[in-house]
Write an enzyme that holds these catalytic residues in place. Structure first.
Site, PDB file in Angstrom:
ATOM      1  N   SER A  56     -10.187  -9.360   8.948  1.00  0.00           N
ATOM      2  CA  SER A  56      -8.962  -9.628   9.707  1.00  0.00           C
ATOM      3  C   SER A  56      -8.977  -9.002  11.097  1.00  0.00           C
ATOM      4  O   SER A  56      -8.184  -9.368  11.957  1.00  0.00           O
ATOM      5  CB  SER A  56      -7.736  -9.119   8.931  1.00  0.00           C
ATOM      6  OG  SER A  56      -7.734  -7.706   8.843  1.00  0.00           O
ATOM      7  N   LYS A  97      -5.074  -2.464  11.577  1.00  0.00           N
ATOM      8  CA  LYS A  97      -4.530  -3.514  12.448  1.00  0.00           C
ATOM      9  C   LYS A  97      -4.370  -2.952  13.855  1.00  0.00           C
ATOM     10  O   LYS A  97      -4.475  -1.749  14.091  1.00  0.00           O
ATOM     11  CB  LYS A  97      -3.168  -4.006  11.943  1.00  0.00           C
ATOM     12  CG  LYS A  97      -3.150  -4.546  10.526  1.00  0.00           C
ATOM     13  CD  LYS A  97      -3.916  -5.854  10.373  1.00  0.00           C
ATOM     14  CE  LYS A  97      -3.883  -6.340   8.924  1.00  0.00           C
ATOM     15  NZ  LYS A  97      -4.736  -7.545   8.736  1.00  0.00           N
TER      16      LYS A  97
END
Length: 247
Positions: A56, A97
């Protein structure tokens, strides 16, 4: 061997041990050991390794890579930082993230050119994977105070704040959820390198965070190793030079 010859050899050995070169050699080894060990201890206190199981955050961090993350307080995090965090609504497992917005920001996507905007300012994101808009789905979020809006760099397959927009949090996580800030990829070695602070966020109020101390720690390790090797090599080199002179 005569007593006189034995005394001469002992005197020569003592002189060699107390020569300026020998003293400098010992100092170099001692200083190198302090730098080498001290840098490792310093890094161990500040940094923690994490394994990234998904892609991701590709291409910045690929699946299976290990990163070094500096232990920081959530209040020290700024836009553009790549952080490790844990939040119950996200599975209560360490996740990695990028911080896109902070408390009080309005984060939206996408403008006419497919760019993400923060408080109406378009933000270039050269670290994104693939071409096209900065998000496959449009969104607008008001980031609550004391919170962070987080997105993956691989916007097409990242589960991030866009998937948690419903509710009062607007997909953001509290700053207290942050465990560390990622400064570098460490493994595999061919992919190792520092993660730069993105310049696109520098134009916004608050700018970007300062680089971590990892480059300084690596430099201290390298200098320490050179001093140890150089100091240790002095003795054999000096002895060979002495034998050559005697011959």
């Amino acid at each position: 061997m005569s007593t006189t010859a034995t005394r001469r050899q002992a005197t020569a050995r003592s002189a060699a041990r107390h020569s300026p070169g020998s003293v400098l050699s010992s100092v170099a080894v001692a200083l190198g050991s302090v730098l080498f060990a001290g840098a490792f201890v310093w890094a161990a206190l500040l940094y923690r390794p994490y394994a990234v199981p998904t892609d991701s955050m590709a291409p910045t961090i690929a699946a299976g890579e290990r990163v070094l993350a500096e232990r920081v307080d959530g209040d020290a995090v700024r836009r553009g930082d790549v952080v490790v965090f844990e939040d119950p609504t996200w599975g209560d497992l360490p996740m990695v993230k990028r911080v896109i917005g902070v408390g009080g920001d309005t984060v939206a996507c996408c403008d006419a050119d497919g760019r993400l905007t923060v408080n109406g300012t378009p933000v270039p994101e050269p670290y994104l994977s693939g071409s096209g808009p900065a998000s496959g789905t449009g969104f607008t979020a008001q980031v609550p105070k004391g919170s962070l809006f987080l997105l993956g760099d691989s916007r097409w397959n990242s589960v991030d704040s866009r998937n948690h927009l419903a509710g009062d949090t607007q997909g953001a996580v509290p700053r207290s959820a942050v465990r560390a800030r990622v400064d570098a990829t460490a493994w595999p070695l061919e992919q190792a390198g520092l993660i730069q602070r993105p310049a696109g966020f520098a134009q916004l109020p608050g700018g970007v965070s300062e680089p971590g101390p990892l480059p300084l720690q690596l430099a201290a390790v390298a200098v320490g190793a050179l001093l140890i090797l150089g100091g240790a090599a002095y003795g054999p080199v000096a002895r060979r030079a002495g034998r050559g002179q005697r011959r």
